[in-house]
Design a protein around this motif. Structure first.
Motif, PDB file in Angstrom:
ATOM      1  N   ALA A 138       0.850  -1.189   0.000  1.00  0.00           N
ATOM      2  CA  ALA A 138       0.000   0.000   0.000  1.00  0.00           C
ATOM      3  C   ALA A 138       0.887   1.241   0.000  1.00  0.00           C
ATOM      4  CB  ALA A 138      -0.932   0.008   1.211  1.00  0.00           C
ATOM      5  N   GLU A 139       0.344   2.341  -0.482  1.00  0.00           N
ATOM      6  CA  GLU A 139       1.029   3.633  -0.569  1.00  0.00           C
ATOM      7  C   GLU A 139       2.089   3.599  -1.671  1.00  0.00           C
ATOM      8  OE1 GLU A 139      -0.184   6.186   0.982  1.00  0.00           O
ATOM      9  OE2 GLU A 139      -1.604   4.904   2.030  1.00  0.00           O
ATOM     10  N   PRO A 140       2.259   4.720  -2.366  1.00  0.00           N
ATOM     11  CA  PRO A 140       3.162   4.715  -3.526  1.00  0.00           C
ATOM     12  C   PRO A 140       4.618   4.965  -3.168  1.00  0.00           C
ATOM     13  CG  PRO A 140       2.103   6.848  -3.331  1.00  0.00           C
ATOM     14  CD  PRO A 140       1.528   5.990  -2.225  1.00  0.00           C
ATOM     15  N   THR A 153       2.079   2.694 -11.398  1.00  0.00           N
ATOM     16  CA  THR A 153       2.541   3.181 -10.106  1.00  0.00           C
ATOM     17  C   THR A 153       3.182   2.067  -9.281  1.00  0.00           C
ATOM     18  OG1 THR A 153       0.715   4.768 -10.145  1.00  0.00           O
ATOM     19  CG2 THR A 153       1.866   4.459  -8.049  1.00  0.00           C
ATOM     20  N   VAL A 155       4.258   0.469  -5.821  1.00  0.00           N
ATOM     21  CA  VAL A 155       3.633   0.489  -4.498  1.00  0.00           C
ATOM     22  C   VAL A 155       4.596  -0.100  -3.476  1.00  0.00           C
ATOM     23  CG1 VAL A 155       1.625  -0.274  -3.163  1.00  0.00           C
ATOM     24  CG2 VAL A 155       1.381   0.252  -5.594  1.00  0.00           C
ATOM     25  N   ASN A 365      -3.821  -0.209  -5.198  1.00  0.00           N
ATOM     26  CA  ASN A 365      -3.532  -0.202  -3.763  1.00  0.00           C
ATOM     27  C   ASN A 365      -2.795   1.052  -3.326  1.00  0.00           C
ATOM     28  OD1 ASN A 365      -4.384  -2.821  -4.244  1.00  0.00           O
ATOM     29  ND2 ASN A 365      -2.955  -3.741  -2.815  1.00  0.00           N
ATOM     30  N   GLY A 366      -2.079   1.677  -4.274  1.00  0.00           N
ATOM     31  CA  GLY A 366      -1.236   2.798  -3.882  1.00  0.00           C
ATOM     32  C   GLY A 366      -1.481   4.071  -4.647  1.00  0.00           C
ATOM     33  N   ALA A 367      -2.529   4.124  -5.460  1.00  0.00           N
ATOM     34  CA  ALA A 367      -2.825   5.325  -6.245  1.00  0.00           C
ATOM     35  C   ALA A 367      -4.280   5.712  -6.048  1.00  0.00           C
ATOM     36  CB  ALA A 367      -2.525   5.093  -7.724  1.00  0.00           C
ATOM     37  N   GLY A 370      -6.538   9.540  -1.375  1.00  0.00           N
ATOM     38  CA  GLY A 370      -5.930   9.087  -0.135  1.00  0.00           C
ATOM     39  C   GLY A 370      -4.525   8.560  -0.296  1.00  0.00           C
ATOM     40  N   HIS A 371      -4.077   8.365  -1.533  1.00  0.00           N
ATOM     41  CA  HIS A 371      -2.725   7.847  -1.782  1.00  0.00           C
ATOM     42  C   HIS A 371      -1.926   8.839  -2.636  1.00  0.00           C
ATOM     43  CE1 HIS A 371      -3.885   4.033  -0.030  1.00  0.00           C
ATOM     44  NE2 HIS A 371      -4.914   3.958  -0.859  1.00  0.00           N
ATOM     45  N   THR A 372      -2.369   9.061  -3.859  1.00  0.00           N
ATOM     46  CA  THR A 372      -1.711  10.055  -4.713  1.00  0.00           C
ATOM     47  C   THR A 372      -2.639  11.255  -4.890  1.00  0.00           C
ATOM     48  OG1 THR A 372      -2.496   8.811  -6.658  1.00  0.00           O
ATOM     49  CG2 THR A 372      -0.234   8.406  -5.925  1.00  0.00           C
TER      50      THR A 372
END
Length: 469
Positions: A138-140, A153, A155, A365-367, A370-372
């Protein structure tokens, strides 16, 4: 040396070397030795020890042991060679002392500094991870490279390989990733493991990464093509061992770049051949899949720890063949791929990434919100759909000519040029912010009329100024 229970281990030198095969020593009359045990190889001349080399036990059968020598076996003669088994697997010191250092593939300093030390050691083979404690990536990881940040992206905790071919700038791209990537302000560092590099390539990588080295945010391990082949097998394992401690003990987000995994696989094939193992596809050992998995699966996030290990393996496909065993098996293990294109490279595009051939299965999961940024996933999907349509239109234009295309079809051809020129292409030292990258995405989308943008909600089109037809 002490054992796991703190008692001293008795070191006995075995002189029963019966054969030397390539990088391997075969010993007889060995007792109490186990697989993966670390060993010291002692060479004597006229009764005095000349120097030590190092090895790892590959195989034990009754009283016969096979040891692979990390520095190679050049000059070794069975009659003057002895082996001391240490009683434990190969371990390396771990800790922040690795950061800012340049080492060879065995972890020995190449920067003129002292040997790397640490408060503790860890086995280079790694430790089994309880799958119930593994968290979803999770998160980029923001690379500063638009085509990756926008469309594939990366992750945190993901394994995303770069598929390349001879003549393409995969090493430059790998070095740029290592030099530019960040975790959005959270503690971050990079471990770069180069394998089978020419000296010129090793120097070029070192130059690109010099700033990050000076900042103490990088571990650089360089195995060159003239180094012993066994060292090449050890290099990614040491790199991942260092990364795991930085991530799971010290709480950093760590990006591990492994370049080139094809060189690693060829070293594995050479050792397998020296051991007389039955070959599999293209003469690679039958355990190539499990061996690669033992490396790639050491990435991820662990419940209760703040850090993560993200792995970017770089591999060259011989003759550009994506069905070759190394890319083929890598694709089964990893979560997507970034594919480089000869056609884009011929047009002068850098990085020459083929967006339609590339994929990040964990991008969602990472875009996005809340992420990007809200709308990121949607605009990326729309761009890829439009690019696929543009490729179809280009094939049609070869049959009927540009004059035979509709006005809308010609806009799709413009979009492909616009995407390649304004989004994919960037300088080798250019680091783009995420806002700049997404601004370019919306600019490319604006090439088409709204009626063609069925994957984008009206609210997003209004917010980012996409004009009506």
């Amino acid at each position: 040396m002490s054992g796991a229970d703190g008692r001293a281990l008795l070191r006995v030198e075995h002189s029963g070397v019966v054969a030397v095969h390539g990088p391997l020593l075969v010993l007889s009359a060995v007792e109490g030795t186990g697989w993966d045990e670390f060993a010291q190889v002692r060479v004597r001349t006229d009764g005095t020890r000349r120097h030590d080399r190092h090895g790892v036990v590959l195989e034990v059968d009754r009283d016969v042991a096979v040891v692979q020598v990390l520095e190679g076996t050049d000059g070794l003669v069975p009659e003057t060679t002895g082996v001391v088994f240490t009683g434990s697997p190969l371990r390396v010191p771990v800790g922040p002392g690795w950061l800012g250092r340049v080492c060879n593939g065995r972890g020995e300093p190449m920067d003129g500094g002292p040997p790397v030390s640490g408060a503790s050691t860890a086995a280079v083979a790694g430790s089994p991870l309880n799958p119930t404690r593994r968290l979803s990536p999770a998160e980029p990881v923001l690379t500063g490279i638009s085509v990756i940040d926008a469309l594939t992206t990366l992750v945190r905790g993901q394994k995303l390989p770069i598929f390349s071919a001879a003549g393409l700038p995969h090493l430059e791209l790998a070095a740029q990733l290592a030099a530019q990537s960040t975790a959005g302000g959270e503690p971050f560092c990079v471990v770069f493991a180069g394998m089978g590099l020419t000296h010129a390539d090793a120097d070029a990588v070192r130059d690109v990464l010099e700033e990050r080295l000076d900042a103490g945010e990088l571990v650089l391990m360089l195995n060159t093509a003239d180094d012993p082949v066994i060292e090449r097998i050890l290099t990614p394992r040491i790199a991942l061992t260092v990364a795991e401690h930085l991530a799971f003990e010290l709480g950093r987000h760590v990006l591990v770049v492994l370049a080139d995994m094809t060189s690693y696989a060829e070293a594995l094939r050479e050792v397998s051949s020296a051991r007389g193992e039955l070959p599999g596809r293209r003469a690679y050992p039958g355990y190539l899949y499990s061996d690669l998995a033992s490396l790639y699966e050491r990435c991820g996030r662990i419940e209760g720890t703040p850090g993560s290990v993200t792995v970017v393996p770089v591999l060259t496909m011989p003759a550009g063949d994506i069905t070759h065993p190394v890319p083929d098996l890598t694709g089964y293990i990893t979560e997507g791929q970034v594919v480089l294109s000869h056609e884009a490279h011929a047009r002068g595009v850098y990085p020459p990434v083929d967006p339609l051939g590339s994929l990040s299965r964990l991008m969602r999961n990472g875009a996005g919100k809340g992420h990007t940024r809200e709308g990121h996933v949607e605009v990326a999907a729309q761009l890829l759909a439009a690019l696929a349509r543009a490729r179809d239109v280009a094939e049609l234009s070869e049959l009927v000519g540009t004059e035979g295309l509709s006005a809308t079809d010609r806009l799709y051809l413009e979009l492909e040029d616009h995407l390649e020129r304004d989004l994919v292409h960037q300088g080798r030292t250019e680091r783009r912010t995420l806002d700049e990258t997404l601004r370019r995405c919306w600019g490319v989308v604006g090439t088409l009329p709204r009626r063609e943008l069925a994957m984008l909600p009206t609210g997003l089109l209004d917010r980012y100024g996409v004009q009506s037809p």
